[in-house]
Design a protein around this motif. Structure first.
Motif, PDB file in Angstrom:
ATOM      1  N   SER A   1      21.253   0.361  10.908  1.00  0.00           N
ATOM      2  CA  SER A   1      21.859   1.646  10.623  1.00  0.00           C
ATOM      3  C   SER A   1      21.772   1.896   9.123  1.00  0.00           C
ATOM      4  CB  SER A   1      23.274   1.667  11.154  1.00  0.00           C
ATOM      5  OG  SER A   1      24.204   1.314  10.195  1.00  0.00           O
ATOM      6  N   ASP A   2      21.864   3.191   8.797  1.00  0.00           N
ATOM      7  CA  ASP A   2      21.764   3.611   7.388  1.00  0.00           C
ATOM      8  C   ASP A   2      22.773   4.742   7.166  1.00  0.00           C
ATOM      9  OD1 ASP A   2      20.930   3.809   4.813  1.00  0.00           O
ATOM     10  OD2 ASP A   2      19.079   4.870   5.285  1.00  0.00           O
ATOM     11  N   THR A   3      23.286   4.880   5.973  1.00  0.00           N
ATOM     12  CA  THR A   3      24.263   5.920   5.655  1.00  0.00           C
ATOM     13  C   THR A   3      23.811   6.674   4.423  1.00  0.00           C
ATOM     14  OG1 THR A   3      25.818   4.099   6.031  1.00  0.00           O
ATOM     15  CG2 THR A   3      26.733   6.247   5.658  1.00  0.00           C
ATOM     16  N   ASP A   4      24.133   7.933   4.432  1.00  0.00           N
ATOM     17  CA  ASP A   4      23.821   8.776   3.266  1.00  0.00           C
ATOM     18  C   ASP A   4      25.013   9.689   3.024  1.00  0.00           C
ATOM     19  OD1 ASP A   4      22.534   9.930   1.168  1.00  0.00           O
ATOM     20  OD2 ASP A   4      21.078  11.038   2.362  1.00  0.00           O
ATOM     21  N   THR A   5      25.242  10.008   1.786  1.00  0.00           N
ATOM     22  CA  THR A   5      26.365  10.875   1.429  1.00  0.00           C
ATOM     23  C   THR A   5      25.822  12.172   0.859  1.00  0.00           C
ATOM     24  OG1 THR A   5      27.638   8.923   0.864  1.00  0.00           O
ATOM     25  CG2 THR A   5      28.457  11.030   0.050  1.00  0.00           C
ATOM     26  N   VAL A   6      26.408  13.245   1.299  1.00  0.00           N
ATOM     27  CA  VAL A   6      26.034  14.568   0.794  1.00  0.00           C
ATOM     28  C   VAL A   6      27.287  15.214   0.210  1.00  0.00           C
ATOM     29  CG1 VAL A   6      25.170  16.849   1.396  1.00  0.00           C
ATOM     30  CG2 VAL A   6      24.242  14.827   2.531  1.00  0.00           C
ATOM     31  N   VAL A   7      27.161  15.725  -1.002  1.00  0.00           N
ATOM     32  CA  VAL A   7      28.279  16.429  -1.629  1.00  0.00           C
ATOM     33  C   VAL A   7      28.074  17.919  -1.409  1.00  0.00           C
ATOM     34  CG1 VAL A   7      29.473  16.919  -3.790  1.00  0.00           C
ATOM     35  CG2 VAL A   7      28.568  14.628  -3.348  1.00  0.00           C
ATOM     36  N   VAL A   8      29.063  18.554  -0.825  1.00  0.00           N
ATOM     37  CA  VAL A   8      29.014  19.991  -0.590  1.00  0.00           C
ATOM     38  C   VAL A   8      30.062  20.634  -1.490  1.00  0.00           C
ATOM     39  CG1 VAL A   8      29.333  21.838   1.077  1.00  0.00           C
ATOM     40  CG2 VAL A   8      28.281  19.674   1.784  1.00  0.00           C
ATOM     41  N   THR A   9      29.593  21.531  -2.358  1.00  0.00           N
ATOM     42  CA  THR A   9      30.506  22.242  -3.247  1.00  0.00           C
ATOM     43  C   THR A   9      30.717  23.636  -2.693  1.00  0.00           C
ATOM     44  OG1 THR A   9      29.659  21.022  -5.132  1.00  0.00           O
ATOM     45  CG2 THR A   9      30.892  23.047  -5.608  1.00  0.00           C
ATOM     46  N   VAL A  10      31.973  23.977  -2.478  1.00  0.00           N
ATOM     47  CA  VAL A  10      32.311  25.317  -1.995  1.00  0.00           C
ATOM     48  C   VAL A  10      32.989  26.057  -3.142  1.00  0.00           C
ATOM     49  CG1 VAL A  10      33.614  26.659  -0.322  1.00  0.00           C
ATOM     50  CG2 VAL A  10      32.579  24.470   0.359  1.00  0.00           C
ATOM     51  N   ASN A  11      32.289  27.076  -3.631  1.00  0.00           N
ATOM     52  CA  ASN A  11      32.843  27.882  -4.721  1.00  0.00           C
ATOM     53  C   ASN A  11      33.691  29.003  -4.137  1.00  0.00           C
ATOM     54  OD1 ASN A  11      31.489  26.608  -6.982  1.00  0.00           O
ATOM     55  ND2 ASN A  11      29.608  27.461  -6.141  1.00  0.00           N
ATOM     56  N   ASN A  12      34.753  29.302  -4.827  1.00  0.00           N
ATOM     57  CA  ASN A  12      35.552  30.463  -4.424  1.00  0.00           C
ATOM     58  C   ASN A  12      34.716  31.715  -4.603  1.00  0.00           C
ATOM     59  OD1 ASN A  12      37.879  29.013  -3.842  1.00  0.00           O
ATOM     60  ND2 ASN A  12      38.555  29.081  -5.987  1.00  0.00           N
ATOM     61  N   TYR A  13      34.827  32.609  -3.644  1.00  0.00           N
ATOM     62  CA  TYR A  13      34.123  33.882  -3.768  1.00  0.00           C
ATOM     63  C   TYR A  13      34.833  34.716  -4.827  1.00  0.00           C
ATOM     64  CZ  TYR A  13      31.746  38.206  -2.632  1.00  0.00           C
ATOM     65  OH  TYR A  13      30.986  39.335  -2.712  1.00  0.00           O
ATOM     66  N   PRO A  14      34.114  35.138  -5.857  1.00  0.00           N
ATOM     67  CA  PRO A  14      34.785  35.914  -6.911  1.00  0.00           C
ATOM     68  C   PRO A  14      35.069  37.342  -6.440  1.00  0.00           C
ATOM     69  CG  PRO A  14      32.450  35.815  -7.356  1.00  0.00           C
ATOM     70  CD  PRO A  14      32.696  34.954  -6.138  1.00  0.00           C
ATOM     71  N   VAL A  15      36.175  37.862  -6.859  1.00  0.00           N
ATOM     72  CA  VAL A  15      36.493  39.274  -6.663  1.00  0.00           C
ATOM     73  C   VAL A  15      36.644  39.851  -8.062  1.00  0.00           C
ATOM     74  CG1 VAL A  15      38.103  40.955  -5.710  1.00  0.00           C
ATOM     75  CG2 VAL A  15      37.633  38.830  -4.460  1.00  0.00           C
ATOM     76  N   VAL A  16      35.610  40.563  -8.513  1.00  0.00           N
ATOM     77  CA  VAL A  16      35.563  41.053  -9.880  1.00  0.00           C
ATOM     78  C   VAL A  16      36.321  42.376  -9.971  1.00  0.00           C
ATOM     79  CG1 VAL A  16      34.055  41.822 -11.753  1.00  0.00           C
ATOM     80  CG2 VAL A  16      33.398  39.882 -10.329  1.00  0.00           C
ATOM     81  N   ILE A  17      37.186  42.462 -10.964  1.00  0.00           N
ATOM     82  CA  ILE A  17      37.980  43.669 -11.207  1.00  0.00           C
ATOM     83  C   ILE A  17      37.706  44.145 -12.626  1.00  0.00           C
ATOM     84  CG2 ILE A  17      40.306  44.625 -11.382  1.00  0.00           C
ATOM     85  CD1 ILE A  17      41.161  42.386  -9.399  1.00  0.00           C
ATOM     86  N   ALA A  18      37.366  45.435 -12.773  1.00  0.00           N
ATOM     87  CA  ALA A  18      37.150  46.060 -14.086  1.00  0.00           C
ATOM     88  C   ALA A  18      37.747  47.458 -14.016  1.00  0.00           C
ATOM     89  CB  ALA A  18      35.671  46.121 -14.421  1.00  0.00           C
TER      90      ALA A  18
END
Length: 177
Positions: free
Chosen positions: A1-18
């Motif tokens: 058997s073999d193992t691998d690690t994956v890093v998943v980055t979840v960014n917050n969806y920006p809500v831009v206000i101007a």
């Protein structure tokens, strides 16, 4: 058997206000955006890149100028638009100072430029005496000062007229020089 690690980055969806803003000609203003970690500004309608950063200083010409800002959190982005409205600066031009004898009246005139509205005030209390041109006033004996306020949107300019009313016996001297 073999193992691998994956890093998943979840960014917050920006809500831009101007926010839209209004200024007078000859002025500059800061327009700002919030809701993201990085920003890129553009001038519309051509989407001409301006600069990056949450706030920028602009000095557009008279009229409405539109900008867009793209806010980014990692690979996620949101876009907002902002309008800067610039009003032409009015120039208040009131009639000349005048003098007359008790019982007379003075006609106050405005020849202001770039004004969409005017108001006449009696000083020093800033009591409103009219909002048209010309207006006729009957000041008391002595010296009375009137202020003309010429307005265009949020922009205004002021000029004054001094009216001198002399008690009887009254001689007014004029010079042909």
């Amino acid at each position: 058997s073999d193992t691998d690690t994956v890093v998943v980055t979840v960014n917050n969806y920006p809500v831009v206000i101007a926010n839209n803003t209004t200024i007078c000609s000859g002025s500059s203003t800061s327009i700002c955006a919030s809701g993201a970690s990085g920003y890129q500004w553009y001038q519309l309608p051509a989407w001409t890149p301006i600069t990056s950063g949450s706030c920028i200083n602009v000095s557009p010409a008279v009229g409405a100028t539109n900008y867009a800002v793209v806010g980014m959190n990692g690979l996620c982005s949101d876009t907002a638009s902002v309008s800067v409205t610039v009003f032409a600066m009015p120039v208040a031009i009131a009639s000349n100072d005048t003098a007359f004898c008790t019982g007379g009246t003075a006609t106050l005139k405005s020849s202001s430029t770039n004004a969409t509205a005017i108001n006449w005030y009696q000083l020093p209390a800033w009591s409103l005496v009219g909002s048209t041109s010309p207006i006729t006033v009957t000041p008391p004996a002595g010296i009375t000062t009137y202020a003309l306020v010429a307005m265009n949107g949020i922009c205004s300019d002021t000029d004054t007229v001094v009216v001198t009313v002399n008690n009887y016996p009254c001689l007014l001297y004029t010079s042909d020089a």
